[in-house]
Design an enzyme around this catalytic site. Structure first.
Site, PDB file in Angstrom:
ATOM      1  N   GLU A  45      -8.228  -2.981  -1.185  1.00  0.00           N
ATOM      2  CA  GLU A  45      -7.543  -3.479  -2.372  1.00  0.00           C
ATOM      3  C   GLU A  45      -6.343  -4.312  -1.956  1.00  0.00           C
ATOM      4  O   GLU A  45      -5.538  -3.885  -1.123  1.00  0.00           O
ATOM      5  CB  GLU A  45      -7.038  -2.323  -3.245  1.00  0.00           C
ATOM      6  N   ASP A  56       2.831   0.994 -11.509  1.00  0.00           N
ATOM      7  CA  ASP A  56       3.167   1.321 -10.126  1.00  0.00           C
ATOM      8  C   ASP A  56       4.502   2.046 -10.004  1.00  0.00           C
ATOM      9  O   ASP A  56       5.460   1.752 -10.723  1.00  0.00           O
ATOM     10  CB  ASP A  56       3.198   0.049  -9.272  1.00  0.00           C
TER      11      ASP A  56
END
Length: 268
Positions: A45, A56
């Site tokens: 990724e 995040d």
């Protein structure tokens, strides 16, 4: 079968690490990717830095901040991706990006250039499935054989999962816990049942992410998950060692080996 889906099998669990592109610079990210793949990554990724990464936690937020201290351009992202792909063309690459950067770049232009650069899938945490933009992007990616990978969380109801199903391919990214990305000491006791249900709804491989950092956690979850996704623990290695590239490469490869070797079907 897509390049991503072909990675998965019933006999083993895949290792899917994540890096934030541009941290601490784009050239070194090629080295980080190489080390992780040599250490056993099955899919990689690649995070596209964004100023407001709502999904995040602090480790990746700081990585994006360091990345955005460098001159940013989507063309530089694509160029770096192409370099990684050239080193390991057999390893599928997936972008994890927020909606805004690709919307401004243009769906068709981005999908075409990403495919040429070696991208096989995209994850967009802030793009709901039930929007015209999702339909447009899904069709644009599908024409190029690029998967649109969706997140499912503990809060996703069954009827919503069934709606997502029409726009999902490659694999499902199952968020193991509430909140943002980050390392956690414990894993929910009902995770196995939730992943089993998700597999039944989608008939796609289901990979677990958020909170996984240690080999024992990865080993346990790999008993029932098709893949293990790790981002914050990888980025912490880069944060702590990125100023010493040779040491950082070594630590990344060793960490990847420790996770990959712990997974179901990898150490037999």
């Amino acid at each position: 079968m897509s390049a991503i889906k072909s990675v998965f099998s019933d006999s083993k669990s895949a290792f899917i690490p994540y890096i934030s592109l541009g941290d601490p610079n784009y050239d070194l990210c090629v080295d980080w990717a190489d080390a992780l793949i040599r250490g056993g990554a099955d899919i990689l990724e690649l995070g596209i830095p964004f100023s407001d990464p709502v999904a995040d936690g602090p480790v990746i937020q700081k990585a994006f901040k360091r990345a955005l201290a460098n001159p940013f351009s989507m063309d530089k992202i694509l160029e770096t991706t192409e370099k990684i792909h050239a080193l390991h063309p057999h390893i599928p690459l997936v972008y994890l990006t927020y909606f805004n950067p690709i919307f401004h770049y243009g769906f068709e232009k981005f999908a075409e250039k990403a495919k040429i650069a070696g991208i096989q899938g995209m994850i967009i945490p802030d793009l709901p499935y039930d929007t015209p933009e999702t339909d447009e992007l899904f069709k644009s990616l599908k024409r190029r054989g690029v998967d649109l990978i969706h997140l499912v969380t503990p809060a996703t109801p069954l009827n919503r999962m069934k709606g997502i199903r029409d726009f999902a391919s490659g694999f499902i990214y199952y968020v193991t816990s509430y909140g943002v990305t980050g390392e956690r000491k414990s894993i929910s006791s009902d995770l196995e049942d939730r992943i089993k249900t998700t597999k039944e709804v989608f008939s796609l491989p289901v990979s677990a992410g958020f909170g996984i950092s240690a080999p024992d956690q990865a080993k346990e979850i790999s008993r029932y998950a098709d893949g293990i996704i790790i981002g914050s623990a990888v980025q912490r290695i880069i944060e702590e060692n990125g100023s010493n590239p040779s040491l950082c490469r070594k630590k990344l490869e060793e960490y990847a080996q420790s996770i990959s070797g712990s997974l179901r079907g990898k150490n037999s």
